[in-house]
Design a protein around this motif. Structure first.
Motif, PDB file in Angstrom:
ATOM      1  N   PRO A 138       0.724  -1.220   0.034  1.00 39.88           N
ATOM      2  CA  PRO A 138      -0.042   0.005   0.117  1.00 39.88           C
ATOM      3  C   PRO A 138       0.845   1.327  -0.096  1.00 39.88           C
ATOM      4  CG  PRO A 138       0.160  -0.848   2.279  1.00 39.88           C
ATOM      5  CD  PRO A 138       0.769  -1.839   1.341  1.00 39.88           C
ATOM      6  N   ALA A 139       0.257   2.462  -0.226  1.00 35.80           N
ATOM      7  CA  ALA A 139       0.867   3.751  -0.331  1.00 35.80           C
ATOM      8  C   ALA A 139       1.503   4.037   1.141  1.00 35.80           C
ATOM      9  CB  ALA A 139      -0.170   4.759  -0.682  1.00 35.80           C
ATOM     10  N   ARG A 140       2.691   4.287   0.907  1.00 36.65           N
ATOM     11  CA  ARG A 140       3.545   4.780   2.347  1.00 36.65           C
ATOM     12  C   ARG A 140       2.847   6.086   2.993  1.00 36.65           C
ATOM     13  NH1 ARG A 140       6.655   4.561  -1.671  1.00 36.65           N
ATOM     14  NH2 ARG A 140       7.431   6.790  -1.676  1.00 36.65           N
ATOM     15  N   GLY A 141       3.139   6.092   4.263  1.00 34.22           N
ATOM     16  CA  GLY A 141       2.578   7.235   4.949  1.00 34.22           C
ATOM     17  C   GLY A 141       1.277   7.142   5.697  1.00 34.22           C
ATOM     18  N   GLU A 142       0.937   7.935   6.166  1.00 38.65           N
ATOM     19  CA  GLU A 142      -0.349   7.878   7.112  1.00 38.65           C
ATOM     20  C   GLU A 142      -1.682   7.884   5.975  1.00 38.65           C
ATOM     21  OE1 GLU A 142      -1.554   9.731  10.691  1.00 38.65           O
ATOM     22  OE2 GLU A 142       0.304  11.274  10.100  1.00 38.65           O
ATOM     23  N   ARG A 143      -2.533   7.174   6.175  1.00 38.73           N
ATOM     24  CA  ARG A 143      -4.000   7.053   5.569  1.00 38.73           C
ATOM     25  C   ARG A 143      -4.994   7.194   6.356  1.00 38.73           C
ATOM     26  NH1 ARG A 143      -3.396   3.438   1.019  1.00 38.73           N
ATOM     27  NH2 ARG A 143      -5.273   4.576   0.169  1.00 38.73           N
ATOM     28  N   TRP A 144      -5.792   7.683   6.076  1.00 39.96           N
ATOM     29  CA  TRP A 144      -7.086   8.288   6.877  1.00 39.96           C
ATOM     30  C   TRP A 144      -8.710   7.981   5.723  1.00 39.96           C
ATOM     31  CZ3 TRP A 144      -3.399  11.800   5.328  1.00 39.96           C
ATOM     32  CH2 TRP A 144      -4.051  13.034   4.674  1.00 39.96           C
ATOM     33  N   ASP A 145      -9.531   8.133   6.729  1.00 41.68           N
ATOM     34  CA  ASP A 145     -10.833   7.933   5.726  1.00 41.68           C
ATOM     35  C   ASP A 145     -10.947   9.179   5.122  1.00 41.68           C
ATOM     36  OD1 ASP A 145     -13.474   7.845   4.982  1.00 41.68           O
ATOM     37  OD2 ASP A 145     -14.271   7.484   6.864  1.00 41.68           O
ATOM     38  N   VAL A 146     -10.790   9.550   3.796  1.00 38.67           N
ATOM     39  CA  VAL A 146     -10.908  10.567   3.000  1.00 38.67           C
ATOM     40  C   VAL A 146     -12.339  11.043   2.788  1.00 38.67           C
ATOM     41  CG1 VAL A 146      -8.663  10.092   1.834  1.00 38.67           C
ATOM     42  CG2 VAL A 146     -10.824   9.355   0.784  1.00 38.67           C
ATOM     43  N   GLU A 147     -13.233  10.221   3.363  1.00 35.24           N
ATOM     44  CA  GLU A 147     -14.598  10.638   3.368  1.00 35.24           C
ATOM     45  C   GLU A 147     -15.184  11.457   4.543  1.00 35.24           C
ATOM     46  OE1 GLU A 147     -17.100  10.069   0.804  1.00 35.24           O
ATOM     47  OE2 GLU A 147     -15.380   9.144  -0.523  1.00 35.24           O
ATOM     48  N   ASP A 148     -14.034  11.416   5.397  1.00 34.03           N
ATOM     49  CA  ASP A 148     -14.226  12.349   6.962  1.00 34.03           C
ATOM     50  C   ASP A 148     -13.859  13.828   6.533  1.00 34.03           C
ATOM     51  OD1 ASP A 148     -13.798  13.516   9.343  1.00 34.03           O
ATOM     52  OD2 ASP A 148     -13.304  11.774  10.154  1.00 34.03           O
ATOM     53  N   GLU A 149     -14.840  14.608   6.451  1.00 30.66           N
ATOM     54  CA  GLU A 149     -14.613  16.072   6.041  1.00 30.66           C
ATOM     55  C   GLU A 149     -13.771  16.716   7.352  1.00 30.66           C
ATOM     56  OE1 GLU A 149     -17.827  18.177   4.955  1.00 30.66           O
ATOM     57  OE2 GLU A 149     -18.556  16.499   3.509  1.00 30.66           O
ATOM     58  N   ALA A 150     -14.029  16.306   8.666  1.00 36.05           N
ATOM     59  CA  ALA A 150     -13.249  16.948   9.696  1.00 36.05           C
ATOM     60  C   ALA A 150     -11.838  16.530   9.555  1.00 36.05           C
ATOM     61  CB  ALA A 150     -13.972  16.646  10.713  1.00 36.05           C
ATOM     62  N   GLU A 151     -11.688  15.249   9.181  1.00 38.49           N
ATOM     63  CA  GLU A 151     -10.258  14.858   9.115  1.00 38.49           C
ATOM     64  C   GLU A 151      -9.584  15.401   7.951  1.00 38.49           C
ATOM     65  OE1 GLU A 151      -7.264  12.452  10.732  1.00 38.49           O
ATOM     66  OE2 GLU A 151      -8.940  13.230  11.709  1.00 38.49           O
ATOM     67  N   ASN A 152     -10.182  15.601   6.589  1.00 42.24           N
ATOM     68  CA  ASN A 152      -9.588  16.270   5.899  1.00 42.24           C
ATOM     69  C   ASN A 152      -9.328  17.805   6.175  1.00 42.24           C
ATOM     70  OD1 ASN A 152      -9.650  14.150   4.092  1.00 42.24           O
ATOM     71  ND2 ASN A 152     -11.489  14.571   3.270  1.00 42.24           N
ATOM     72  N   GLU A 153     -10.243  18.331   6.918  1.00 41.31           N
ATOM     73  CA  GLU A 153      -9.887  19.662   7.074  1.00 41.31           C
ATOM     74  C   GLU A 153      -8.845  19.817   8.069  1.00 41.31           C
ATOM     75  OE1 GLU A 153     -13.582  21.015   8.565  1.00 41.31           O
ATOM     76  OE2 GLU A 153     -14.464  21.027   6.780  1.00 41.31           O
ATOM     77  N   ARG A 154      -8.626  18.848   9.028  1.00 40.41           N
ATOM     78  CA  ARG A 154      -7.386  18.991   9.867  1.00 40.41           C
ATOM     79  C   ARG A 154      -6.062  18.453   9.093  1.00 40.41           C
ATOM     80  NH1 ARG A 154      -4.347  15.894  13.192  1.00 40.41           N
ATOM     81  NH2 ARG A 154      -5.195  13.822  12.523  1.00 40.41           N
ATOM     82  N   ARG A 155      -6.064  17.809   8.284  1.00 43.39           N
ATOM     83  CA  ARG A 155      -4.639  17.306   7.506  1.00 43.39           C
ATOM     84  C   ARG A 155      -4.404  17.909   6.269  1.00 43.39           C
ATOM     85  NH1 ARG A 155      -3.084  11.854   9.098  1.00 43.39           N
ATOM     86  NH2 ARG A 155      -4.508  10.994  10.609  1.00 43.39           N
ATOM     87  N   LEU A 156      -5.622  18.550   5.482  1.00 42.67           N
ATOM     88  CA  LEU A 156      -5.204  19.082   4.123  1.00 42.67           C
ATOM     89  C   LEU A 156      -6.384  20.369   4.267  1.00 42.67           C
ATOM     90  CD1 LEU A 156      -5.660  15.982   1.928  1.00 42.67           C
ATOM     91  CD2 LEU A 156      -3.528  17.205   2.802  1.00 42.67           C
ATOM     92  N   PRO A 157      -5.876  21.334   5.099  1.00 40.57           N
ATOM     93  CA  PRO A 157      -6.964  22.573   5.384  1.00 40.57           C
ATOM     94  C   PRO A 157      -7.173  23.342   4.141  1.00 40.57           C
ATOM     95  CG  PRO A 157      -4.870  22.739   6.442  1.00 40.57           C
ATOM     96  CD  PRO A 157      -4.771  21.438   6.070  1.00 40.57           C
ATOM     97  N   ARG A 158      -6.130  23.424   3.372  1.00 40.64           N
ATOM     98  CA  ARG A 158      -6.357  24.433   2.025  1.00 40.64           C
ATOM     99  C   ARG A 158      -6.896  23.911   0.891  1.00 40.64           C
ATOM    100  NH1 ARG A 158      -1.179  27.546   0.811  1.00 40.64           N
ATOM    101  NH2 ARG A 158      -0.802  25.558  -0.073  1.00 40.64           N
ATOM    102  N   LEU A 159      -6.679  22.468   0.691  1.00 41.38           N
ATOM    103  CA  LEU A 159      -7.261  21.638  -0.180  1.00 41.38           C
ATOM    104  C   LEU A 159      -8.776  21.446   0.035  1.00 41.38           C
ATOM    105  CD1 LEU A 159      -4.773  18.946  -1.210  1.00 41.38           C
ATOM    106  CD2 LEU A 159      -5.632  21.011  -2.597  1.00 41.38           C
ATOM    107  N   ALA A 160      -9.138  21.137   1.644  1.00 42.80           N
ATOM    108  CA  ALA A 160     -10.290  20.898   2.120  1.00 42.80           C
ATOM    109  C   ALA A 160     -11.336  22.037   1.658  1.00 42.80           C
ATOM    110  CB  ALA A 160     -10.511  20.443   3.476  1.00 42.80           C
TER     111      ALA A 160
END
Length: 164
Positions: A138-160
């Protein structure tokens, strides 16, 4: 092929068919290495946000298109996928136009070799002799549920902010 030469060819939009056959093969090997180096969970999550979904093939095309944005953008995105929010093409995609993925780049070296020599079997054999088939596991590095908007906002705030 040295990494600097690889990026010069990518950024300069070089006609690979003008290279000697052994350099075309060396380009293809380096291309695979660079593509595989970007096989990162956080970058995949960014691609998922940007494209509105992203499978294996789509992520491969995304990384190829990202290469065409140049070395600085590519390396910045690998280090911090949220930096993709700075790319004009990503902003265009947020506005509903444009596309970053570029499948044709996967075939550029093979097509150039064919144009140069007429012999793709020799190209395929040369590549098979010296490179793995792609990233293992699998892809290296952290993975998270990309359907979780709050998690996306935390990890990728500008893209979110652009895509949610």
């Amino acid at each position: 092929m040295e990494i600097q030469r690889f990026w010069e060819l990518i950024e300069g939009g070089a006609d690979l068919s003008e290279l000697p056959p052994d350099e075309i093969v060396a380009f293809a090997r380096r291309y695979s290495q660079v593509l595989d180096a970007a096989y990162l969970g956080p970058l995949w999550a960014a691609a998922y946000l940007i494209e509105g979904g992203c499978g294996d093939d789509g992520f491969r095309d995304f990384r190829a298109g990202l290469m065409l944005q140049g070395r600085a953008a590519f390396e910045a995105a690998c280090a911090d996928p949220d930096s993709l929010a700075d790319l004009p093409i990503v902003r265009e995609m947020a506005a509903g136009s444009g596309w970053l993925g570029y499948e044709a780049l996967h075939y550029a070296a093979r097509n150039a070799y064919r144009a140069r020599t007429g012999d793709v079997d020799a190209f395929d054999a040369a590549l098979a002799a010296g490179r793995p088939t792609g990233p293992a596991g699998p892809a290296r590095g952290e993975r998270w549920d990309v359907e979780d908007e709050a998690e996306n906002e935390r990890r990728l705030p500008r893209l979110a902010a652009l895509f949610q």
